[in-house]
Motif scaffolding. Structure first.
Motif, PDB file in Angstrom:
ATOM      1  N   THR A 136       0.859  -1.187   0.000  1.00  0.00           N
ATOM      2  CA  THR A 136       0.000   0.000   0.000  1.00  0.00           C
ATOM      3  C   THR A 136       0.893   1.235   0.000  1.00  0.00           C
ATOM      4  OG1 THR A 136      -0.135  -0.050   2.430  1.00  0.00           O
ATOM      5  CG2 THR A 136      -1.885  -1.146   1.190  1.00  0.00           C
ATOM      6  N   THR A 137       0.457   2.269  -0.705  1.00  0.00           N
ATOM      7  CA  THR A 137       1.304   3.447  -0.887  1.00  0.00           C
ATOM      8  C   THR A 137       0.551   4.717  -0.507  1.00  0.00           C
ATOM      9  OG1 THR A 137       0.646   3.852  -3.180  1.00  0.00           O
ATOM     10  CG2 THR A 137       2.458   2.295  -2.817  1.00  0.00           C
ATOM     11  N   GLY A 138       1.312   5.800  -0.418  1.00  0.00           N
ATOM     12  CA  GLY A 138       0.722   7.116  -0.199  1.00  0.00           C
ATOM     13  C   GLY A 138       1.095   7.705   1.144  1.00  0.00           C
ATOM     14  N   GLY A 139       1.496   8.968   1.126  1.00  0.00           N
ATOM     15  CA  GLY A 139       1.859   9.657   2.355  1.00  0.00           C
ATOM     16  C   GLY A 139       0.656  10.282   3.030  1.00  0.00           C
ATOM     17  N   ARG A 140       0.919  11.302   3.837  1.00  0.00           N
ATOM     18  CA  ARG A 140      -0.154  11.982   4.556  1.00  0.00           C
ATOM     19  C   ARG A 140      -0.214  13.445   4.156  1.00  0.00           C
ATOM     20  NH1 ARG A 140       3.102  10.677   9.017  1.00  0.00           N
ATOM     21  NH2 ARG A 140       1.419   9.448   9.902  1.00  0.00           N
ATOM     22  N   GLN A 141      -1.407  13.994   4.203  1.00  0.00           N
ATOM     23  CA  GLN A 141      -1.609  15.417   4.001  1.00  0.00           C
ATOM     24  C   GLN A 141      -1.360  16.146   5.317  1.00  0.00           C
ATOM     25  OE1 GLN A 141      -2.223  16.740   0.973  1.00  0.00           O
ATOM     26  NE2 GLN A 141      -2.222  14.685   0.091  1.00  0.00           N
ATOM     27  N   PRO A 142      -1.043  17.434   5.276  1.00  0.00           N
ATOM     28  CA  PRO A 142      -0.824  18.174   6.521  1.00  0.00           C
ATOM     29  C   PRO A 142      -2.006  18.027   7.480  1.00  0.00           C
ATOM     30  CG  PRO A 142      -0.177  19.505   4.641  1.00  0.00           C
ATOM     31  CD  PRO A 142      -0.825  18.277   4.084  1.00  0.00           C
ATOM     32  N   GLY A 143      -1.710  17.674   8.718  1.00  0.00           N
ATOM     33  CA  GLY A 143      -2.747  17.506   9.724  1.00  0.00           C
ATOM     34  C   GLY A 143      -3.293  16.104   9.834  1.00  0.00           C
TER      35      GLY A 143
ATOM     36  N   ILE B 276       2.703  -4.620   3.162  1.00  0.00           N
ATOM     37  CA  ILE B 276       3.868  -3.738   3.231  1.00  0.00           C
ATOM     38  C   ILE B 276       3.383  -2.322   2.983  1.00  0.00           C
ATOM     39  CG2 ILE B 276       6.132  -3.186   2.281  1.00  0.00           C
ATOM     40  CD1 ILE B 276       6.186  -6.113   1.212  1.00  0.00           C
ATOM     41  N   GLY B 277       3.428  -1.494   4.009  1.00  0.00           N
ATOM     42  CA  GLY B 277       3.005  -0.108   3.866  1.00  0.00           C
ATOM     43  C   GLY B 277       4.185   0.799   3.554  1.00  0.00           C
ATOM     44  N   VAL B 278       4.072   1.539   2.490  1.00  0.00           N
ATOM     45  CA  VAL B 278       5.119   2.495   2.105  1.00  0.00           C
ATOM     46  C   VAL B 278       4.483   3.876   2.132  1.00  0.00           C
ATOM     47  CG1 VAL B 278       6.813   3.148   0.370  1.00  0.00           C
ATOM     48  CG2 VAL B 278       6.213   0.737   0.660  1.00  0.00           C
ATOM     49  N   GLY B 279       4.533   4.515   3.286  1.00  0.00           N
ATOM     50  CA  GLY B 279       3.847   5.778   3.497  1.00  0.00           C
ATOM     51  C   GLY B 279       4.655   6.989   3.081  1.00  0.00           C
ATOM     52  N   VAL B 280       5.233   6.925   1.913  1.00  0.00           N
ATOM     53  CA  VAL B 280       6.048   8.018   1.387  1.00  0.00           C
ATOM     54  C   VAL B 280       5.519   8.373   0.003  1.00  0.00           C
ATOM     55  CG1 VAL B 280       8.356   8.767   0.714  1.00  0.00           C
ATOM     56  CG2 VAL B 280       8.074   7.200   2.644  1.00  0.00           C
ATOM     57  N   GLY B 281       5.452   9.666  -0.261  1.00  0.00           N
ATOM     58  CA  GLY B 281       5.023  10.088  -1.591  1.00  0.00           C
ATOM     59  C   GLY B 281       3.718  10.851  -1.550  1.00  0.00           C
ATOM     60  N   LYS B 282       3.692  11.979  -2.250  1.00  0.00           N
ATOM     61  CA  LYS B 282       2.504  12.811  -2.307  1.00  0.00           C
ATOM     62  C   LYS B 282       1.815  12.739  -3.663  1.00  0.00           C
ATOM     63  CE  LYS B 282       4.246  16.137   1.087  1.00  0.00           C
ATOM     64  NZ  LYS B 282       4.567  17.557   1.366  1.00  0.00           N
ATOM     65  N   ASP B 283       2.370  11.951  -4.571  1.00  0.00           N
ATOM     66  CA  ASP B 283       1.775  11.800  -5.888  1.00  0.00           C
ATOM     67  C   ASP B 283       2.171  10.441  -6.442  1.00  0.00           C
ATOM     68  OD1 ASP B 283       4.446  12.078  -6.957  1.00  0.00           O
ATOM     69  OD2 ASP B 283       4.204  14.244  -6.842  1.00  0.00           O
TER      70      ASP B 283
ATOM     71  N   GLU C 200      -3.419  12.168  10.689  1.00  0.00           N
ATOM     72  CA  GLU C 200      -2.800  11.260  11.654  1.00  0.00           C
ATOM     73  C   GLU C 200      -2.276  10.010  10.961  1.00  0.00           C
ATOM     74  OE1 GLU C 200      -3.961   8.750  15.746  1.00  0.00           O
ATOM     75  OE2 GLU C 200      -5.371  10.198  14.871  1.00  0.00           O
ATOM     76  N   TYR C 201      -2.948   9.597   9.895  1.00  0.00           N
ATOM     77  CA  TYR C 201      -2.585   8.382   9.178  1.00  0.00           C
ATOM     78  C   TYR C 201      -2.061   8.726   7.791  1.00  0.00           C
ATOM     79  CZ  TYR C 201      -5.435   5.941  12.674  1.00  0.00           C
ATOM     80  OH  TYR C 201      -5.959   5.460  13.840  1.00  0.00           O
ATOM     81  N   THR C 202      -1.162   7.891   7.291  1.00  0.00           N
ATOM     82  CA  THR C 202      -0.811   7.975   5.880  1.00  0.00           C
ATOM     83  C   THR C 202      -1.836   7.176   5.087  1.00  0.00           C
ATOM     84  OG1 THR C 202       0.580   5.985   5.909  1.00  0.00           O
ATOM     85  CG2 THR C 202       1.644   8.092   6.446  1.00  0.00           C
ATOM     86  N   GLU C 203      -1.881   7.428   3.793  1.00  0.00           N
ATOM     87  CA  GLU C 203      -2.765   6.634   2.930  1.00  0.00           C
ATOM     88  C   GLU C 203      -2.352   5.171   2.966  1.00  0.00           C
ATOM     89  OE1 GLU C 203      -2.318   8.607  -0.796  1.00  0.00           O
ATOM     90  OE2 GLU C 203      -3.409  10.397  -0.158  1.00  0.00           O
ATOM     91  N   ALA C 204      -1.049   4.922   3.046  1.00  0.00           N
ATOM     92  CA  ALA C 204      -0.550   3.545   3.113  1.00  0.00           C
ATOM     93  C   ALA C 204      -1.027   2.856   4.381  1.00  0.00           C
ATOM     94  CB  ALA C 204       0.971   3.533   3.040  1.00  0.00           C
ATOM     95  N   GLU C 205      -0.991   3.561   5.507  1.00  0.00           N
ATOM     96  CA  GLU C 205      -1.451   2.967   6.768  1.00  0.00           C
ATOM     97  C   GLU C 205      -2.945   2.685   6.735  1.00  0.00           C
ATOM     98  OE1 GLU C 205       1.660   4.973   9.977  1.00  0.00           O
ATOM     99  OE2 GLU C 205      -0.119   6.092   9.334  1.00  0.00           O
ATOM    100  N   ALA C 206      -3.714   3.641   6.251  1.00  0.00           N
ATOM    101  CA  ALA C 206      -5.160   3.438   6.160  1.00  0.00           C
ATOM    102  C   ALA C 206      -5.482   2.242   5.275  1.00  0.00           C
ATOM    103  CB  ALA C 206      -5.833   4.700   5.617  1.00  0.00           C
TER     104      ALA C 206
END
Length: 221
Positions: free
Chosen positions: A89-96, A120-127, A98-104
């Motif tokens: 799962t991928t995707g970081g978090r927006q400002p504010g 495997i959560g990779v919570g890095v990346g905004k696009d 609590e969870y990254t998209e990968a965690e969710a």
């Protein structure tokens, strides 16, 4: 007196023909790209791979949006079908957030019965590009090479192109549910956006931002 020759001068004729030629080539490139976006969107490739990659989308306090949930459901089904033994799962978090998209995404899949050691959560990346770069780094570090990408249909070609560029052998198994595919108007907007975004990426090798599409449709949120 000799009447003035009404025919354009040779230089003018050349410029006109050049402009017409450039216009026709541009139309062919844009039209051909749009056709490929549409064509790849219809391909559901379930060839066995090392991992399934779920591209991130919005989440709200750990709860996946409808767009992200549709992708996660597709990844879960691929996992159950034996297409891959791991889901990234991928995707970081927006400002504010609590969870990254990968965690969710990973939490949703775990709640659906996918074993945690398969996630495997990779919570890095905004696009898309940033997420795929981070995912590729994690995947190749484990000695894996192949991936099935789960995203929305019209996003498939751009995602696959980027995945290949960051070193993965990738194919796509897009969703065919959720708000992205519910209306004809949304689909047309999405195809136009992805055509422009893919041409921009191929020209600059950079993520396309601010191309005038609403957040309700854009995949890179």
């Amino acid at each position: 007196m000799t009447p003035e020759d009404p025919r354009p001068r040779p230089g003018v004729r050349f410029v006109r023909r050049l402009l017409v030629g450039v216009l026709l080539i541009g139309l062919l490139v844009v039209g051909g790209t749009a056709f490929r976006v549409w064509q790849v969107a219809r391909v559901d490739d379930r060839t066995r791979a090392d991992v399934v990659i779920v591209l991130g989308a919005a989440q709200y306090d750990g709860v996946p949006s409808k767009v992200l949930e549709a992708r996660l459901r597709k990844a879960r089904n691929l996992f159950r079908a034996g297409v891959a033994e791991h889901i990234v799962t991928t995707g970081g978090r927006q400002p504010g957030d609590e969870y990254t998209e990968a965690e969710a995404g990973a939490n949703w899949l775990a709640d659906q019965g996918v074993p945690e050691d398969a996630l495997i959560g990779v919570g890095v990346g905004k696009d898309t590009l940033g997420s795929l770069r981070a995912a590729a780094k994690e995947i190749t570090a484990r000695g894996w090479e192949t991936a099935v990408i789960v995203t929305d249909p019209w996003h498939s070609l751009r995602a696959r192109t980027m995945a290949t560029d960051v070193g993965l052998e990738a194919w796509t198994s897009p969703t065919h549910s959720g708000p992205i595919v519910q209306t004809r108007q949304t689909q047309v907007r999405y195809i136009l956006y992805e055509t422009a975004a893919l041409l921009y990426y191929r020209t600059t090798r950079a993520q396309a931002d601010g191309l005038g599409i609403g957040q309700d449709v854009a995949v890179d949120q």
